[in-house]
Design a protein around this motif. Sequence first.
Motif, PDB file in Angstrom:
ATOM      1  N   THR A   1       0.666  -1.134   0.030  1.00  0.00           N
ATOM      2  CA  THR A   1       0.148   0.041   0.006  1.00  0.00           C
ATOM      3  C   THR A   1       0.877   1.242  -0.002  1.00  0.00           C
ATOM      4  O   THR A   1       2.080   1.179   0.383  1.00  0.00           O
ATOM      5  N   PRO A   2       0.361   2.339  -0.599  1.00  0.00           N
ATOM      6  CA  PRO A   2       1.087   3.535  -0.345  1.00  0.00           C
ATOM      7  C   PRO A   2       1.673   4.112   0.792  1.00  0.00           C
ATOM      8  O   PRO A   2       1.063   4.039   1.743  1.00  0.00           O
ATOM      9  N   TYR A   3       2.976   4.555   1.039  1.00  0.00           N
ATOM     10  CA  TYR A   3       3.559   5.153   2.115  1.00  0.00           C
ATOM     11  C   TYR A   3       3.755   3.984   3.072  1.00  0.00           C
ATOM     12  O   TYR A   3       3.963   4.758   4.195  1.00  0.00           O
ATOM     13  N   ASN A   4       3.470   2.760   3.158  1.00  0.00           N
ATOM     14  CA  ASN A   4       3.458   1.702   4.160  1.00  0.00           C
ATOM     15  C   ASN A   4       5.023   0.910   4.166  1.00  0.00           C
ATOM     16  O   ASN A   4       4.953   0.454   3.105  1.00  0.00           O
TER      17      ASN A   4
ATOM     18  N   PHE B   1       4.667   1.812 -12.790  1.00  0.00           N
ATOM     19  CA  PHE B   1       5.172   3.163 -13.119  1.00  0.00           C
ATOM     20  C   PHE B   1       6.390   3.552 -11.874  1.00  0.00           C
ATOM     21  O   PHE B   1       6.128   2.761 -10.884  1.00  0.00           O
ATOM     22  N   GLN B   2       6.952   4.451 -12.168  1.00  0.00           N
ATOM     23  CA  GLN B   2       7.920   4.854 -11.159  1.00  0.00           C
ATOM     24  C   GLN B   2       7.545   4.910  -9.918  1.00  0.00           C
ATOM     25  O   GLN B   2       7.954   4.472  -8.724  1.00  0.00           O
ATOM     26  N   LYS B   3       6.535   5.787  -9.485  1.00  0.00           N
ATOM     27  CA  LYS B   3       6.096   6.191  -8.031  1.00  0.00           C
ATOM     28  C   LYS B   3       5.694   4.931  -7.341  1.00  0.00           C
ATOM     29  O   LYS B   3       5.638   4.754  -6.205  1.00  0.00           O
TER      30      LYS B   3
ATOM     31  N   ASN C   1       6.524   2.675  -2.256  1.00  0.00           N
ATOM     32  CA  ASN C   1       5.296   2.989  -2.968  1.00  0.00           C
ATOM     33  C   ASN C   1       4.781   4.310  -2.578  1.00  0.00           C
ATOM     34  O   ASN C   1       4.255   4.616  -1.639  1.00  0.00           O
ATOM     35  N   VAL C   2       5.252   5.283  -3.214  1.00  0.00           N
ATOM     36  CA  VAL C   2       5.010   6.719  -3.118  1.00  0.00           C
ATOM     37  C   VAL C   2       3.839   7.242  -4.192  1.00  0.00           C
ATOM     38  O   VAL C   2       3.656   8.475  -4.386  1.00  0.00           O
TER      39      VAL C   2
ATOM     40  N   THR D   1      -2.179   0.953  -4.586  1.00  0.00           N
ATOM     41  CA  THR D   1      -1.699  -0.224  -3.942  1.00  0.00           C
ATOM     42  C   THR D   1      -0.675  -1.281  -5.286  1.00  0.00           C
ATOM     43  O   THR D   1      -1.389  -1.408  -6.338  1.00  0.00           O
ATOM     44  N   ARG D   2       0.232  -1.584  -4.875  1.00  0.00           N
ATOM     45  CA  ARG D   2       1.042  -2.422  -5.745  1.00  0.00           C
ATOM     46  C   ARG D   2       1.060  -3.887  -5.401  1.00  0.00           C
ATOM     47  O   ARG D   2       1.014  -4.358  -4.451  1.00  0.00           O
TER      48      ARG D   2
END
Length: 198
Positions: free
Chosen positions: A48-51, A80-82, A156-157, A161-162
């Motif tokens: 998940t983002p920023y986790n 993608f990059q972010k 993951n910024v 969610t990746r």
Amino acid sequence: SEIYDLAQSSVAISKMISSEKITKIASSLLNCNKSNLSHYQNMIRMDTPYNKKNKSAWHQEVQFFYNPGIVFCAPLIKMFQKIGYLNILEKSHLLGEIEYQRNKPSSYATSRLSTSEIPKKTLSSYLKRFKLVRAKLQLGDAVFFGSNLLHSSSDNVSNFTRFSCQTRFFNTLGNNFAPFRPKIFLNPYSCKRLNRKF
């Protein structure tokens, strides 16, 4: 969460991992027949983002699975990059199996990852010695690499969610292969909801 743990035993993922195309490549890389392949811990990662609590630090797969083999990784979404790519240290597999600091295992509630780590000075020397490569895989791509290769997750910024898939393949006829029994860890929240002991 229950959703995360449910995904780890998905029949759809097992079917993909054991497909003709993937097992053919795995058996070729391990120099064995497909009938002699073993695989363990099909995994769906959900970053998940920023986790950072479940982020994989630099490690070798052989640290956790002990048998030499190969790792399969594939993204399940557009990358993608972010959102963050897989990081590898090129040619670091030539180090062989390296030493780790064995710390106390983490709590299920805080992380699913081991807290074992490469000593900081040792890792710093590896980061200087080997070239950092970001595996810019896209949906439909996959990568195989040896279990001694140093690799890690990226942050993951993004706002998404990746999702990615991983498994490990082994040659059961290899001289260094030790047969094993898969472990089962029941989700503690499910057990509490169902009033079951685990």
